[in-house]
Write a protein that holds these residues in place. Structure first.
Motif, PDB file in Angstrom:
ATOM      1  N   ILE A 114     140.166 -43.871  -7.335  1.00  0.00           N
ATOM      2  CA  ILE A 114     141.343 -42.512  -6.988  1.00  0.00           C
ATOM      3  C   ILE A 114     140.846 -41.539  -8.084  1.00  0.00           C
ATOM      4  O   ILE A 114     142.157 -40.804  -8.367  1.00  0.00           O
ATOM      5  CB  ILE A 114     143.127 -42.961  -7.024  1.00  0.00           C
ATOM      6  N   ALA A 115     139.441 -41.634  -8.156  1.00  0.00           N
ATOM      7  CA  ALA A 115     139.285 -40.583  -8.926  1.00  0.00           C
ATOM      8  C   ALA A 115     138.018 -39.872  -7.940  1.00  0.00           C
ATOM      9  O   ALA A 115     137.854 -38.641  -8.741  1.00  0.00           O
ATOM     10  CB  ALA A 115     137.558 -41.416 -10.162  1.00  0.00           C
ATOM     11  N   GLU A 116     137.584 -40.083  -6.897  1.00  0.00           N
ATOM     12  CA  GLU A 116     136.775 -39.422  -5.882  1.00  0.00           C
ATOM     13  C   GLU A 116     138.046 -38.711  -5.446  1.00  0.00           C
ATOM     14  O   GLU A 116     138.850 -37.540  -5.347  1.00  0.00           O
ATOM     15  CB  GLU A 116     136.529 -39.919  -4.225  1.00  0.00           C
ATOM     16  N   THR A 117     136.491 -37.044  -5.453  1.00  0.00           N
ATOM     17  CA  THR A 117     137.137 -35.254  -5.440  1.00  0.00           C
ATOM     18  C   THR A 117     136.627 -34.962  -4.354  1.00  0.00           C
ATOM     19  O   THR A 117     137.120 -33.932  -4.047  1.00  0.00           O
ATOM     20  CB  THR A 117     136.563 -34.724  -6.323  1.00  0.00           C
ATOM     21  N   CYS A 118     136.810 -35.442  -3.213  1.00  0.00           N
ATOM     22  CA  CYS A 118     136.130 -35.359  -1.666  1.00  0.00           C
ATOM     23  C   CYS A 118     137.255 -35.578  -1.074  1.00  0.00           C
ATOM     24  O   CYS A 118     137.579 -36.580  -1.165  1.00  0.00           O
ATOM     25  CB  CYS A 118     134.408 -35.908  -1.051  1.00  0.00           C
ATOM     26  N   ALA A 119     137.373 -34.834   0.034  1.00  0.00           N
ATOM     27  CA  ALA A 119     137.851 -35.564   1.172  1.00  0.00           C
ATOM     28  C   ALA A 119     137.541 -36.776   2.150  1.00  0.00           C
ATOM     29  O   ALA A 119     136.426 -37.172   2.024  1.00  0.00           O
ATOM     30  CB  ALA A 119     138.404 -34.008   2.297  1.00  0.00           C
ATOM     31  N   ALA A 120     138.564 -37.222   2.096  1.00  0.00           N
ATOM     32  CA  ALA A 120     137.512 -38.876   2.692  1.00  0.00           C
ATOM     33  C   ALA A 120     136.362 -38.188   3.504  1.00  0.00           C
ATOM     34  O   ALA A 120     136.520 -37.606   4.250  1.00  0.00           O
ATOM     35  CB  ALA A 120     138.735 -40.025   3.320  1.00  0.00           C
ATOM     36  N   SER A 121     135.502 -39.303   3.216  1.00  0.00           N
ATOM     37  CA  SER A 121     133.570 -38.608   4.099  1.00  0.00           C
ATOM     38  C   SER A 121     134.090 -39.096   5.332  1.00  0.00           C
ATOM     39  O   SER A 121     134.345 -40.319   5.764  1.00  0.00           O
ATOM     40  CB  SER A 121     133.035 -39.139   3.300  1.00  0.00           C
ATOM     41  N   VAL A 122     133.682 -38.150   6.147  1.00  0.00           N
ATOM     42  CA  VAL A 122     133.062 -38.426   7.901  1.00  0.00           C
ATOM     43  C   VAL A 122     132.022 -39.194   7.515  1.00  0.00           C
ATOM     44  O   VAL A 122     130.998 -38.703   6.923  1.00  0.00           O
ATOM     45  CB  VAL A 122     134.087 -37.719   8.344  1.00  0.00           C
ATOM     46  N   SER A 123     131.693 -40.165   8.863  1.00  0.00           N
ATOM     47  CA  SER A 123     129.737 -39.628   9.674  1.00  0.00           C
ATOM     48  C   SER A 123     130.118 -39.318  10.718  1.00  0.00           C
ATOM     49  O   SER A 123     130.384 -38.389  11.178  1.00  0.00           O
ATOM     50  CB  SER A 123     130.182 -41.518  10.102  1.00  0.00           C
ATOM     51  N   VAL A 124     128.327 -39.144  11.087  1.00  0.00           N
ATOM     52  CA  VAL A 124     128.341 -38.174  12.283  1.00  0.00           C
ATOM     53  C   VAL A 124     128.933 -38.322  13.223  1.00  0.00           C
ATOM     54  O   VAL A 124     129.278 -37.334  14.173  1.00  0.00           O
ATOM     55  CB  VAL A 124     126.719 -37.914  12.026  1.00  0.00           C
ATOM     56  N   ASP A 125     129.343 -39.735  13.439  1.00  0.00           N
ATOM     57  CA  ASP A 125     129.869 -40.572  14.780  1.00  0.00           C
ATOM     58  C   ASP A 125     131.504 -39.519  14.512  1.00  0.00           C
ATOM     59  O   ASP A 125     131.883 -39.004  15.462  1.00  0.00           O
ATOM     60  CB  ASP A 125     130.035 -41.940  14.546  1.00  0.00           C
TER      61      ASP A 125
END
Length: 399
Positions: A25-36
């Protein structure tokens, strides 16, 4: 040899984020998405296989367009509503971190004075210092909602002030600098002929407040063009793995200087990254992507607010209005702030929850005792479980 301080927040993340089983819960990016997932968000029929995908496999892998493809630069220009930008106002870089570094390298050196908001991402003050500039920290105060105080700025300006650096929305506080403050800031800079660099990497993720204009859209008809914005695909657009960022400015001389300086570094960005970023920012995909990330931010912020409210005697904050990060103060039952490093390491070792101690990663001279930065726009289940574990840790050690 150039002397540069350790980049404490990146050092901390590199050391701990791959701890087995950690809830990050330190991650600063919005939850990553894949190309799919990007393709599935598209409104142009891509998800049914009836339209071209994000990557042209027939494109030869030359250096490509040195400043970034026209398509990508146009989509980036379109992000700056009201600024009247064209692709010629944009340079594509390897993330906003490269954009900021390149600008400091281009704009400041020994004998120059830089004013930078504080707290903020350490790069924004440590890099100009490493280049020989004097840096004054423009302190953001919780009692002002972490909105910059312009009367404090006026006291910091010197005859050799070359650059004012802001971060909007702010990392780590999640505060938004409103349009009225931005307009006054531009007037001050204009009066003193000072360039403004606005790191706007968390824009346009304004989930709890009306979106202010970019610094580039403040008085765009004016002859004063010494304003710069940097941004990226990492935070609000959930695509950190692309390593795509940009410089935007209405000053053609500044754009040309940045391009000339970049000849000594990366030359261009990956054509594959460029194509996926252009696809993500296209009219068919961008609205769905931002809608997804804003919904995630609002859902998760409510969860984090409930956590703060659950422990009013030992947890306090200024609730963030934008971006992905929250600046939270923990204290013991007697009101004494926790030691941030010990608290963060203890929570990691005992509860397997990762967050960032602010006194180490955002403070000079161990400022911000008791504060931590939590990133809350990750996967909802990760945040929910992380806060449950952190709550048990708080109850055991602080109550």
């Amino acid at each position: 040899m150039v002397k540069i301080e350790l980049f404490e927040v990146e050092q901390w993340m590199d050391k701990y984020e791959n701890t087995p089983g950690v809830l990050n819960i330190a991650e600063t990016c919005a939850a990553s998405v894949s190309v799919d997932e990007l393709v599935a968000l598209s409104k142009d029929g891509n998800n049914s296989g009836n339209a071209p995908g994000p990557i042209s496999l027939s494109t030869r892998m030359t250096y490509g367009a040195i400043r970034g493809s026209t398509k990508l630069r146009q989509h980036i220009a379109d992000l700056y509503t009201g600024a009247g930008l064209t692709p010629e106002n944009i340079v594509v870089t390897q993330g906003a971190i490269a954009a900021n570094f390149l600008l400091f390298y281009t704009l400041v050196g020994p004998g120059d004075h830089v004013i930078c908001v504080y707290p903020t991402y350490q790069q924004l003050y440590s890099v100009p210092e490493s280049l020989g500039a004097e840096v004054s920290l423009w302190e953001l105060k919780p009692e002002n909602g972490y909105i910059p105080d312009l009367s404090d700025l006026e006291k910091l300006i010197k005859p050799n002030t070359k650059l004012i650096v802001i971060n909007n929305p702010n990392n780590p506080t999640g505060a938004t600098t409103p349009e009225s403050t931005l307009a006054s800031l531009v007037n001050i800079a204009k009066a003193h002929n000072i360039t403004i660099l606005a790191d706007e990497v968390y824009s346009p993720l304004y989930h709890s407040t009306p979106a202010p204009p970019s610094i580039l859209a403040i008085d765009p008809a004016s002859s004063f063009t010494k304003t710069i914005s940097t941004g990226s695909m990492s935070k609000s657009f959930a695509l950190a793995g692309l390593r795509i960022g940009w410089i935007a400015s209405r000053d053609p001389d500044l754009i040309e200087a940045a391009v000339a300086a970049r000849d000594y570094t990366t030359i261009s960005v990956s054509q594959l990254d460029d194509q996926v970023a252009a696809y993500a920012l296209s009219p068919a995909v961008k609205p769905g992507l931002l809608e997804r990330n804003l919904a995630l931010a609002r859902t998760n912020l409510a969860m984090l607010a409930a956590f703060v409210d659950r422990y009013p005697k030992v947890v306090e904050w200024v609730k963030p209005t934008a971006g992905t990060t929250a600046f939270i103060r923990f204290s013991d039952k007697h009101g004494k702030p926790v030691d941030g490093d010990e608290f963060a390491v203890g929570a990691l070792e005992e509860a397997n929850v990762l967050f960032v101690p602010a006194s180490r990663c955002f403070g000079r001279n161990r400022d911000f005792q008791g504060y931590v930065r939590i990133g809350y726009v990750n996967q909802t289940e990760v945040l929910r479980e992380g806060l449950e574990r952190l709550g048990r840790y708080v109850e055991k050690h602080l109550m």
